[in-house]
Write a protein that holds these residues in place. Sequence first.
Motif, PDB file in Angstrom:
ATOM      1  N   ASN A   1      -5.546   1.413   3.232  1.00  0.00           N
ATOM      2  CA  ASN A   1      -4.286   2.163   3.184  1.00  0.00           C
ATOM      3  C   ASN A   1      -3.944   2.759   4.550  1.00  0.00           C
ATOM      4  O   ASN A   1      -3.530   3.918   4.674  1.00  0.00           O
ATOM      5  CB  ASN A   1      -4.357   3.270   2.123  1.00  0.00           C
ATOM      6  CG  ASN A   1      -2.992   3.844   1.792  1.00  0.00           C
ATOM      7  OD1 ASN A   1      -1.980   3.140   1.813  1.00  0.00           O
ATOM      8  ND2 ASN A   1      -2.949   5.129   1.481  1.00  0.00           N
ATOM      9  N   ASP A   2      -4.108   1.948   5.590  1.00  0.00           N
ATOM     10  CA  ASP A   2      -3.893   2.387   6.969  1.00  0.00           C
ATOM     11  C   ASP A   2      -2.640   1.707   7.526  1.00  0.00           C
ATOM     12  O   ASP A   2      -2.687   0.573   7.992  1.00  0.00           O
ATOM     13  CB  ASP A   2      -5.117   2.040   7.818  1.00  0.00           C
ATOM     14  CG  ASP A   2      -5.046   2.591   9.236  1.00  0.00           C
ATOM     15  OD1 ASP A   2      -3.945   3.021   9.652  1.00  0.00           O
ATOM     16  OD2 ASP A   2      -6.072   2.591   9.928  1.00  0.00           O
TER      17      ASP A   2
ATOM     18  N   PRO B   1       0.816  -1.217   0.000  1.00  0.00           N
ATOM     19  CA  PRO B   1       0.000   0.000   0.000  1.00  0.00           C
ATOM     20  C   PRO B   1       0.853   1.272   0.000  1.00  0.00           C
ATOM     21  O   PRO B   1       1.996   1.290   0.464  1.00  0.00           O
ATOM     22  CB  PRO B   1      -0.806  -0.118   1.297  1.00  0.00           C
ATOM     23  CG  PRO B   1      -0.856  -1.582   1.585  1.00  0.00           C
ATOM     24  CD  PRO B   1       0.472  -2.109   1.123  1.00  0.00           C
ATOM     25  N   ALA B   2       0.258   2.350  -0.490  1.00  0.00           N
ATOM     26  CA  ALA B   2       0.967   3.622  -0.605  1.00  0.00           C
ATOM     27  C   ALA B   2       1.438   4.137   0.750  1.00  0.00           C
ATOM     28  O   ALA B   2       2.520   4.735   0.856  1.00  0.00           O
ATOM     29  CB  ALA B   2       0.054   4.656  -1.268  1.00  0.00           C
ATOM     30  N   ASP B   3       0.657   3.909   1.808  1.00  0.00           N
ATOM     31  CA  ASP B   3       1.051   4.407   3.124  1.00  0.00           C
ATOM     32  C   ASP B   3       2.309   3.710   3.619  1.00  0.00           C
ATOM     33  O   ASP B   3       3.160   4.328   4.271  1.00  0.00           O
ATOM     34  CB  ASP B   3      -0.100   4.216   4.122  1.00  0.00           C
ATOM     35  CG  ASP B   3       0.118   4.980   5.423  1.00  0.00           C
ATOM     36  OD1 ASP B   3       0.866   5.984   5.416  1.00  0.00           O
ATOM     37  OD2 ASP B   3      -0.450   4.580   6.455  1.00  0.00           O
TER      38      ASP B   3
ATOM     39  N   ALA C   1      -4.730  -2.908   4.756  1.00  0.00           N
ATOM     40  CA  ALA C   1      -4.125  -2.681   3.438  1.00  0.00           C
ATOM     41  C   ALA C   1      -5.137  -2.091   2.470  1.00  0.00           C
ATOM     42  O   ALA C   1      -4.823  -1.160   1.722  1.00  0.00           O
ATOM     43  CB  ALA C   1      -3.567  -3.992   2.889  1.00  0.00           C
TER      44      ALA C   1
END
Length: 390
Positions: A335-336, A270-272, A332
Motif C-alpha cells: 500500500n505504498d 490499493p487504498a493509498d 501495491a
Amino acid sequence: MSSAPSLHASPDLSTPFSRRFGLRLPLVQGPMAGGPTTPALVAAVSNAGGLGFLAGAALAPEKIASEVAAIRALTDKPFGVNLFVLDPANPGEATVRRALEAIDPVAAQFGLPPGVALARYAPDFRTQLDVVIALRVPVVSFTFGLLPQADVARLHAAGSFVMGTATHVAEALAWREAGADAIVAQGAEAGGHRGTFIGEAPHALIGTMALVPQLVDAVSAVDARGASGLPVLAAGGIMDGRGIVAALALGAQGVQMGTAFLGCEESAIPADWKARLRASADTATSVTRAITGRHARGIRNPLMQQLEARPETVAPYPVQNALTQPLRQRAARENDGDYLSLWSGQGAPLSRRREAGLGARQIVEALDAEWRTLLGKLPGNVSGNPSHES
C-alpha cells in the motif's frame, strides 16, 4: 438521493448510442487496465444502467474468459471488454539491460532481486482477440493500434459492437475505414495510457473540448460512399453530470468515464491510490513514458520522478511495463503509493464532491440525477440536436 428513474432512458434524454444498448444514461465506464476493473465493478455499472467495461489488455486469454464468465454471472445487461492492439515484443539484450540499470536500484529499496529478461512481455494479442470473439462479447474496444478490417468483420460476425480509440482526427478516420461502429475520443485530460497510434503522442494531447467536435464533424456525417456516420464518445476530464451535458452539447453521443470510478468500492486499486486521488490538486498529474514505456497520465510520485531522471534507459512498451511490474506489484501489496503507477485523469480533484467509498451503482445514480437535472434547465433536449441522429 432522489429515487432512481427507470432503467431505460426516456426518449427525450437518450442518444442513438444509449438506445442501442438500453442504457439509463449515455455512460461507458472506462476500462482502466492494471487492476481497477473487477467483474463486480463492470456488472455494477451495467446493472445500474451504464455500460460496464472490463480491462482485458493485461490479462491472459484464459483469465479474460473467467472474468467474462464472472461478469455474466452478475448481470444480464450489455458490457464490454477492452484490448490493446500490440505486436509481440522482441527487445534486444542491450535494451533490457539499460532499462534494468535504472529500475533495479529502485526495486532494491523493496528488497527485490535484480530483474531479468523475460520470455514474454505481454499476453499474446491475437490469442486474446480469438477468445473475445469466441465469447461473443457484446462490445469490444481497442486501444494502442488499428485493427485490420478482417478482424473487425470477425467481431461483427460474432455479434460484437466495435469501438476504436482516437486521439486525433486521422485516427478516427482510420477506425472508420476499418469498419468500427463507434469512436472513443480520448482527450488529453484522460488518465492512463494514451491511445495514439498515428504520429507522436506528445503532438496528440488535444483537450476533450477541442477534440470531440472535430471528431464528430469528421466521422458523424454520411461519407461520399454513403457509409453511415459513427457515434463519438467523449473521454477525458468528465467527472459529473456537467461533463456529460457538455460532451453531448459538443455532439458526442455518450461519455466514457474512468477516473470517476477509480476510487469506488468495487475498484481493486490499493487504498493509498484511492486516497491520493481524492487529495490530488488540479496540477497533480503528468504525462510520462518512464514507467511503462508508453505515454500515460498519472499522479506524480517518486517512481515517476526517479525513472524520468534517466530517460535514455526507458524501454518501449510493453517491455518497460513488464520490467517495472514486480516493483509496482510489491508497492501495491505494501500500500505504498510512492512506487505505484498512479494513473489518473485531470478531473480527479472533482471526486471530492462525492462521499468517499461509494459503490459504482451509487455513482451511476448520482450522475444520472445530475445530468437530467441540468438538461431540465436547458432549452430543447438531447434528441433535438441533429448531431445525435445516426
